[in-house]
Design an enzyme around this catalytic site. Structure first.
Site, mmCIF file in Angstrom:
data_model
loop_
_atom_site.group_PDB
_atom_site.id
_atom_site.type_symbol
_atom_site.label_atom_id
_atom_site.label_comp_id
_atom_site.label_asym_id
_atom_site.label_seq_id
_atom_site.Cartn_x
_atom_site.Cartn_y
_atom_site.Cartn_z
ATOM 1 C CD GLU A 44 -2.943 1.229 0.256
ATOM 2 O OE1 GLU A 44 -3.710 2.197 0.236
ATOM 3 O OE2 GLU A 44 -3.013 0.284 -0.560
ATOM 4 C CE1 TYR A 45 5.656 5.392 2.919
ATOM 5 C CE2 TYR A 45 6.914 4.519 1.059
ATOM 6 C CZ TYR A 45 6.716 5.493 2.025
ATOM 7 O OH TYR A 45 7.564 6.561 2.089
ATOM 8 C CG ASP A 46 6.163 -0.284 -2.243
ATOM 9 O OD1 ASP A 46 6.868 0.558 -1.654
ATOM 10 O OD2 ASP A 46 6.369 -1.511 -2.195
ATOM 11 C CG LEU A 92 18.162 0.260 -3.393
ATOM 12 C CD1 LEU A 92 18.305 -1.255 -3.411
ATOM 13 C CD2 LEU A 92 19.292 0.904 -4.174
ATOM 14 C CE LYS A 124 13.817 -3.431 -0.669
ATOM 15 N NZ LYS A 124 13.207 -3.486 0.670
ATOM 16 N NE ARG A 145 18.324 3.796 4.097
ATOM 17 C CZ ARG A 145 17.716 2.771 3.495
ATOM 18 N NH1 ARG A 145 16.425 2.581 3.665
ATOM 19 N NH2 ARG A 145 18.405 1.931 2.767
ATOM 20 C CD GLU A 182 18.087 -4.106 5.936
ATOM 21 O OE1 GLU A 182 16.858 -3.971 6.025
ATOM 22 O OE2 GLU A 182 18.807 -3.388 5.201
ATOM 23 C CE LYS A 299 23.370 -3.033 -3.790
ATOM 24 N NZ LYS A 299 24.171 -3.179 -2.555
ATOM 25 C CE LYS A 323 9.202 -3.971 -1.671
ATOM 26 N NZ LYS A 323 8.956 -2.628 -1.175
#
EC number: 6.5.1.2
Length: 683
Positions: A44-46, A92, A124, A145, A182, A299, A323
């Site tokens: 939903e955020y994306d 990213l 990821k 971050r 991470e 990358k 994703k």
């Protein structure tokens, strides 16, 4: 944070919609980065972020300096000293489809004027990004971050993470390096942490990401030290005193040489076809990984080509996060129904507006039980978060309270079974409500018949769910005993049931008449009685009648039968209807089994009195074969690890049982070790 009314994207002005999107995304950022309490699924955020990007690209005058599209993350939380990153920690750009990946590869190859391009592919991780500073090989500082430019000083907390070296090793240690990576929590460690939280009466964490973030940002490092955090390095910031490795893959190899943890699930591939192959390969084993990931990162491998591609305002042009289909999504809860299980368990089920999540369209999701609905404060009409991971049954994680409509209705557990009308009862000490209709309830009847026919029960091949549905709905079968009254002509008339299928089922039913006492007990579907307990009962009593007439006290004498199981067995055989069905089943011409005297108090064999647990896949034999060999040697094969377990036999992909055994200090054997044990060799 103040909320604004949700404007309709179809009718509202771009400026109004953009204002709401910025507010909603910033609110979500605050919840995610500062409060460590994300309330908006990633998908939903994306979606909202992409919509805002689209509006701003069409209306550049609407771009504001504080727009989420112009920055990376959230605000610096109070309680930690701010740290300004010498080189920004950018996020990213995301890709979601094969077309997105092909477009990314084309942009890269067009800019570099050659094809195919070499890409370094890696996982990821679903954790918290941090930067580790080493000066002359010594760990000196760690920072989150934050907003990409300024993070939080978490040095003392990071010192407690055992996988992070406090001193780099090797011959190529730089004067200064900022290692990017991470912090995450492995699933087995997350499960242990939540168990400790439960034991202490404290709130459990929703997922490993929340647990990792919350643990890393404890104000007291001693608290962080008690949390099982891990770390993987995957990037670099400032570097001084040594030449930068020529490729990203060489960078990770160099990190590994210096003692930094680097994930092994990585590869260098060529072009869009190569990265998509890596993506699908990882996707197939995603649920088997010991940690959560939400995609794959690509990358450009060569450092000089990365430099040529450069950056945009918030992300590098040389990298992309691909994703996975979201495992969480938002949708509307239309209604809450209840379904009836084999043992009469009443489970609330959410009826949802269709939503694509976890690679499938979901319209129903479990709510587990009445207490869970109350605890999560889920109401009909709510916008809810639905989670579906792998083959796990979809569930409603929670509701977005800020989007609750005024007419949202609370769930009320019905007082009568929706299938048979019998009363729904709930014992004081149980979370599950149950239909009291027993085998008279058609819903339970279908499930009971299906259980009766299972391979480990009477093994009635050909008696699947669709056939059982027809037999019950046509009133041809009311109890398991009725199965053995079915004739060829009746079966041949069933929908989509050919003569050959009918004869095969008749043959299976005839074969099922000759079974063992343990299988018969298991087939009855007595609550809390699994295969192992059924075998214990058969061994202890030798025949069925003593079990049917046993008191609770007598049942408690059976190996591994506790008060709850003993009471369930006693109540089952005390129900007259169940006794009637059993008499029908063992009538002449029906089900038979060999009976004998009660087993001796001490079983015979080299593993007499020992409890063994099997986990994982053995290289040369199936689990059933291993179980039979162990039981033949006198062992009890249990389904879970406890302090009473003597040995754990572990094969490939052993899971939480192996971790539990190691925690309790229980001997762990491989297949060869098990064979030696069976031969009488001690371990």
């Amino acid at each position: 944070m103040a909320r604004t009314q949700v404007p309709d994207p179809a009718t509202s002005a771009p400026a109004e919609r953009a204002l709401w999107l910025r507010d909603e995304l910033e609110r979500a950022n605050y919840a995610y980065y500062v409060l460590d309490q994300p309330d908006l699924p990633d998908a939903e955020y994306d979606r909202l972020f992409k919509e805002l990007q689209q509006i701003e690209s069409e209306h550049p005058d609407l771009i504001t300096p504080d727009s989420p599209t112009q920055r990376v993350g959230g605000e610096v939380a109070s309680g930690f000293r701010p740290v300004v990153h010498d080189m920004p920690m950018l996020s990213l750009n995301n890709g979601f489809s094969d077309e997105d990946i092909a477009a990314f590869d084309k942009r890269v190859s067009d800019t570099l004027h050659h094809t195919p391009v070499d890409y370094a592919c890696e996982l990821k991780f679903d954790g918290l990004a941090i930067s580790l500073r080493y000066v002359d090989g010594q760990f000196t500082q760690a920072a989150t971050r934050g907003d990409g430019a300024t993070g939080e000083d978490v040095t003392e907390n990071v010192r407690t993470i055992r996988s992070i070296p406090l001193k780099l090793k090797g011959k190529r240690v730089p004067k200064l390096v900022d290692v990017r990576g991470e912090v995450l929590m492995f699933r087995r460690d997350f499960d242990k942490l939540n168990q400790r939280q439960r034991d202490a009466g404290q709130r459990e964490f929703a997922n490993p990401r929340n647990a990792a973030a919350g643990s890393l940002r404890q104000l007291d490092p001693k608290m962080t030290a008690q949390r099982p955090l891990s770390f993987f390095a995957y990037g670099i910031g400032v570097l001084d005193g040594i030449e930068m490795p020529g490729t990203h893959s060489e960078l990770l190899d160099w990190y590994h040489e210096m003692g930094l943890p680097v994930n092994s699930e990585r590869a260098v591939v060529q072009g869009a076809e190569g990265v998509l192959g890596f993506f699908h390969k990882v996707g197939e084993k995603r649920d088997k990984l010991p940690y959560d990931i939400d995609g794959v990162v690509y990358k450009v491998n060569r450092r000089d080509e990365q430099d040529a591609l450069g950056f945009v305002s918030r992300a590098p042009r040389f990298a992309l996060a691909h994703k996975f289909p979201a495992q969480e999504a938002l949708t509307k809860l239309i209604a809450i129904d209840v379904q009836v299980g084999r043992t009469g368990a009443i489970t609330p089920v959410a009826r949802l507006e269709p939503v694509f999540v976890g690679g499938a369209t979901v319209t129903n999701a479990t709510l587990h039980n009445e207490d869970e609905v109350r605890r999560k404060d889920i109401r009909i009409g709510d916008t809810v978060i639905v989670r579906r991971a792998g083959d796990v049954i979809p569930e409603v994680v929670g509701a977005l309270l800020e989007r609750r409509p005024p007419d949202a209705r609370e769930f009320v557990m019905p007082t009568q079974c929706p299938v048979c009308g019998s009363a729904i009862e709930r014992l004081p000490d149980e979370a599950i409500a149950r239909c009291s209709g027993g085998l008279f309830c058609p819903a339970q009847r279908k499930q009971a018949l299906w259980h009766f026919a299972q391979r480990r029960a009477l093994d009635i091949d050909g008696l699947g769910e669709k056939i059982i549905d027809q037999l019950v709905e046509l009133n041809l079968v009311r109890t398991p005993a009725d199965l053995f009254n079915l004739g060829f002509a009746t079966l041949a008339e069933l929908d989509r049931f050919a003569e050959k299928s009918a004869q095969n089922l008749i043959d299976s039913l005839e074969k099922a008449k000759h079974t063992t006492l343990a299988r018969f007990i298991y087939a009855l579907g007595i609550r809390h009685v699994g295969e192992s307990t059924a075998k214990d009962l058969a061994r202890h009593f030798g025949s069925l009648d003593p079990i049917m007439s046993a008191t609770v006290e007598e049942l408690l004498e059976v190996n591994d039968v506790g008060p709850i199981v003993a009471e369930a067995i006693h109540q089952f055989f005390a129900e007259e209807h169940n006794r009637t069905v059993i008499e029908q089943l063992r009538a002449p011409g029906k089900v038979t089994w060999a009976e004998g005297p009660p087993a001796p108090k001490a079983p015979q064999g080299v593993l007499a009195g020992k409890t063994v647990v099997l986990t994982g896949t053995l290289p040369n034999m199936g689990r059933d074969e291993a179980k039979e060999l162990l039981e033949a040697a006198g062992a009890k094969v249990a389904g879970s690890v406890s302090k009473k377990t003597d040995y754990v036999v572990a094969g490939a992909e052993a899971g939480s049982k192996l971790a539990k055994a190691e925690e309790l200090g229980i001997p762990v054997l491989d297949e060869d070790g098990m064979r030696k044990l069976l031969e009488g060799q001690t371990t």
